[in-house]
Design a protein around this motif. Structure first.
Motif, short mmCIF file in Angstrom:
data_model
loop_
_atom_site.label_atom_id
_atom_site.label_comp_id
_atom_site.label_asym_id
_atom_site.label_seq_id
_atom_site.Cartn_x
_atom_site.Cartn_y
_atom_site.Cartn_z
N GLU A 154 1.03 -0.95 -0.47
CA GLU A 154 0.29 -0.21 -0.06
C GLU A 154 0.67 1.26 -0.31
OE1 GLU A 154 -3.29 -0.04 2.60
OE2 GLU A 154 -3.85 1.77 1.77
N GLY A 155 0.98 1.86 -0.75
CA GLY A 155 1.58 3.45 -1.09
C GLY A 155 0.49 4.46 -1.10
N CYS A 156 -0.01 4.85 -2.37
CA CYS A 156 -1.02 6.09 -2.16
C CYS A 156 -2.41 5.88 -1.65
CB CYS A 156 -0.56 6.45 -3.34
SG CYS A 156 -1.53 5.27 -4.31
N SER A 157 -3.03 4.89 -1.67
CA SER A 157 -3.65 4.71 -0.71
C SER A 157 -4.95 5.12 -2.04
CB SER A 157 -4.73 4.77 0.49
OG SER A 157 -3.59 4.61 1.00
N GLU A 158 -5.04 6.01 -3.00
CA GLU A 158 -6.06 6.58 -3.46
C GLU A 158 -6.01 6.29 -4.82
OE1 GLU A 158 -3.97 11.00 -3.29
OE2 GLU A 158 -5.08 10.68 -2.36
N GLY A 159 -5.46 5.23 -5.99
CA GLY A 159 -4.86 4.50 -7.02
C GLY A 159 -4.04 5.58 -8.28
N GLU A 160 -3.13 5.99 -7.30
CA GLU A 160 -2.13 6.70 -7.98
C GLU A 160 -0.83 5.66 -8.60
OE1 GLU A 160 -2.37 9.82 -9.87
OE2 GLU A 160 -4.52 9.92 -8.35
N CYS A 161 -0.24 5.49 -7.13
CA CYS A 161 0.62 4.80 -7.29
C CYS A 161 1.49 3.49 -7.78
CB CYS A 161 1.77 4.53 -6.17
SG CYS A 161 1.10 3.41 -4.96
N ASN A 169 -6.07 -2.04 -9.07
CA ASN A 169 -5.67 -1.40 -8.17
C ASN A 169 -6.41 -1.96 -6.51
OD1 ASN A 169 -3.40 0.22 -8.95
ND2 ASN A 169 -4.88 2.14 -9.31
N SER A 170 -5.73 -2.68 -5.84
CA SER A 170 -6.56 -3.14 -4.77
C SER A 170 -6.95 -2.40 -3.61
CB SER A 170 -6.20 -4.78 -4.39
OG SER A 170 -4.29 -3.83 -3.97
N CYS A 171 -6.25 -1.25 -3.69
CA CYS A 171 -6.63 -0.30 -3.14
C CYS A 171 -7.99 0.79 -3.50
CB CYS A 171 -6.12 0.97 -2.52
SG CYS A 171 -5.58 1.79 -3.82
N LEU A 172 -8.48 0.44 -4.81
CA LEU A 172 -10.13 0.91 -4.60
C LEU A 172 -10.99 -0.02 -5.37
CD1 LEU A 172 -8.46 2.83 -7.75
CD2 LEU A 172 -8.78 3.93 -5.91
N VAL A 173 -10.66 -1.24 -4.78
CA VAL A 173 -11.92 -1.56 -4.77
C VAL A 173 -12.28 -2.75 -3.70
CG1 VAL A 173 -11.89 -1.99 -7.52
CG2 VAL A 173 -10.90 -3.71 -5.24
N LEU A 174 -13.59 -2.80 -3.26
CA LEU A 174 -13.98 -3.48 -2.46
C LEU A 174 -13.64 -4.64 -2.78
CD1 LEU A 174 -17.15 -1.53 -1.62
CD2 LEU A 174 -15.57 -1.12 -0.28
N ALA A 175 -13.18 -5.64 -1.35
CA ALA A 175 -13.43 -7.66 -1.49
C ALA A 175 -14.43 -7.88 -1.77
CB ALA A 175 -12.68 -6.91 0.30
N GLY A 176 -15.88 -6.91 -1.11
CA GLY A 176 -16.92 -7.56 -1.70
C GLY A 176 -17.27 -7.63 -3.13
N GLN A 177 -16.93 -7.24 -3.77
CA GLN A 177 -16.83 -6.51 -4.83
C GLN A 177 -16.24 -8.16 -6.17
OE1 GLN A 177 -14.99 -2.26 -4.98
NE2 GLN A 177 -16.73 -2.46 -7.32
N MET A 178 -15.28 -8.71 -5.13
CA MET A 178 -14.81 -10.08 -5.70
C MET A 178 -14.84 -11.37 -5.45
SD MET A 178 -12.07 -8.39 -6.44
CE MET A 178 -12.68 -6.80 -7.44
N ARG A 179 -16.46 -11.41 -5.20
CA ARG A 179 -17.35 -12.37 -5.52
C ARG A 179 -17.45 -13.14 -7.00
NH1 ARG A 179 -21.53 -13.28 -1.29
NH2 ARG A 179 -20.71 -11.01 -1.03
N GLY A 180 -16.59 -14.68 -7.04
CA GLY A 180 -16.99 -15.03 -7.99
C GLY A 180 -16.00 -14.72 -9.20
N LYS A 181 -14.88 -14.04 -9.10
CA LYS A 181 -14.06 -13.20 -9.26
C LYS A 181 -13.09 -14.53 -8.73
CE LYS A 181 -15.78 -9.72 -10.91
NZ LYS A 181 -15.63 -8.03 -11.04
N LYS A 182 -11.76 -14.53 -10.18
CA LYS A 182 -10.53 -15.06 -9.27
C LYS A 182 -8.75 -13.85 -9.23
CE LYS A 182 -10.79 -19.39 -12.25
NZ LYS A 182 -11.72 -19.09 -13.47
N VAL A 183 -8.28 -13.90 -7.98
CA VAL A 183 -7.38 -12.59 -7.98
C VAL A 183 -6.35 -13.34 -7.71
CG1 VAL A 183 -6.96 -11.20 -6.15
CG2 VAL A 183 -9.15 -11.45 -6.12
N LEU A 184 -5.32 -12.29 -8.29
CA LEU A 184 -3.90 -13.15 -8.33
C LEU A 184 -2.97 -12.46 -7.96
CD1 LEU A 184 -1.94 -15.64 -9.46
CD2 LEU A 184 -1.57 -14.40 -11.43
N THR A 185 -2.14 -12.58 -6.83
CA THR A 185 -1.65 -11.96 -5.86
C THR A 185 -0.34 -12.52 -6.68
OG1 THR A 185 -1.12 -12.91 -4.24
CG2 THR A 185 -3.25 -11.51 -3.76
N VAL A 186 1.14 -10.87 -5.98
CA VAL A 186 2.40 -11.51 -6.46
C VAL A 186 2.49 -12.88 -5.89
CG1 VAL A 186 3.66 -10.83 -4.77
CG2 VAL A 186 5.35 -10.74 -6.59
N GLU A 187 1.90 -13.53 -4.77
CA GLU A 187 2.29 -14.46 -4.36
C GLU A 187 1.56 -16.38 -5.17
OE1 GLU A 187 0.94 -12.48 -2.15
OE2 GLU A 187 2.09 -12.00 -1.11
N GLY A 188 1.10 -15.37 -5.98
CA GLY A 188 0.41 -16.80 -6.47
C GLY A 188 1.13 -17.11 -8.24
#
Ligand code: FES
Ligand code: FES
Length: 169
Positions: A37-44, A57-76
């Motif tokens: 988390e850098g800027c917390s507002e979609g800039e960085c 940008n994961s700082c700009l979306v709600l977790a609840g919006q991810m229902r049924g979607k596939k999320v990939l992070t750098v760990e994956g």
């Protein structure tokens, strides 16, 4: 609220606040602290993850919006066979900068290669435009992404061996 989330190929059942951002659930509930988390507002772009093959940008979306979607992070990105091609090329080209910007750079670049396996330099620079680094530079990162795009496609795993009855052996 209850939320079922698919992250890095694993399904998680979580209790989250309706207003919880995706970045908070990833970092605090799932311990995926590669998401920065850098800027917390979609800039960085430090918080970039891939949702259904698109950089978000994961700082700009709600977790609840991810229902049924596939999320990939750098760990994956890496799997049992080792690092992702992009990660290997970042290392080979000296493109691993600080731990803060690199995860987001990797995820934006990965989303680009998923959409366009052989992007132009202009497309690479455009894809990375939302990932800020004011201390180093972009030349080695662009070179690493280009090199990843020039690697031969990884061979698909062979189909499982089957017996005469068609069952796996
Ligand atoms: S922390 Fe999300 S864009 Fe900067
Ligand atoms: S922000 Fe990571 S090297 Fe500049």
């Amino acid at each position: 609220m209850r939320l079922s989330l698919i992250v890095n190929g694993m399904e998680h059942e979580l209790d989250v606040r309706p207003t919880a951002r995706l970045i908070d659930v990833l970092r605090l509930d799932l311990g995926l602290t590669g998401v920065k988390e850098g800027c917390s507002e979609g800039e960085c772009g430090a918080c970039t993850v891939i949702v259904d093959d698109k950089a978000v940008n994961s700082c700009l979306v709600l977790a609840g919006q991810m229902r049924g979607k596939k999320v990939l992070t750098v760990e994956g990105l890496a799997d049992d066979d080792g690092l992702d091609t992009l990660q290997r090329m970042f290392i080979e080209h000296g493109a691993v900068q600080c731990g803060f910007c690199t995860p987001g750079m990797l995820m934006s670049a990965k989303a680009l290669l998923l959409a366009d396996p052989h992007p132009s330099e202009e497309a690479i620079r455009l894809a990375l435009a939302g990932n800020l680094c004011r201390c180093t530079g972009y030349a080695t990162i662009v070179a690493a992404v280009r090199a990843a795009s020039e690697q031969p496609a990884e061979a698909a795993p062979p189909p499982p061996a089957t017996g005469r009855d068609g069952k796996a052996v």
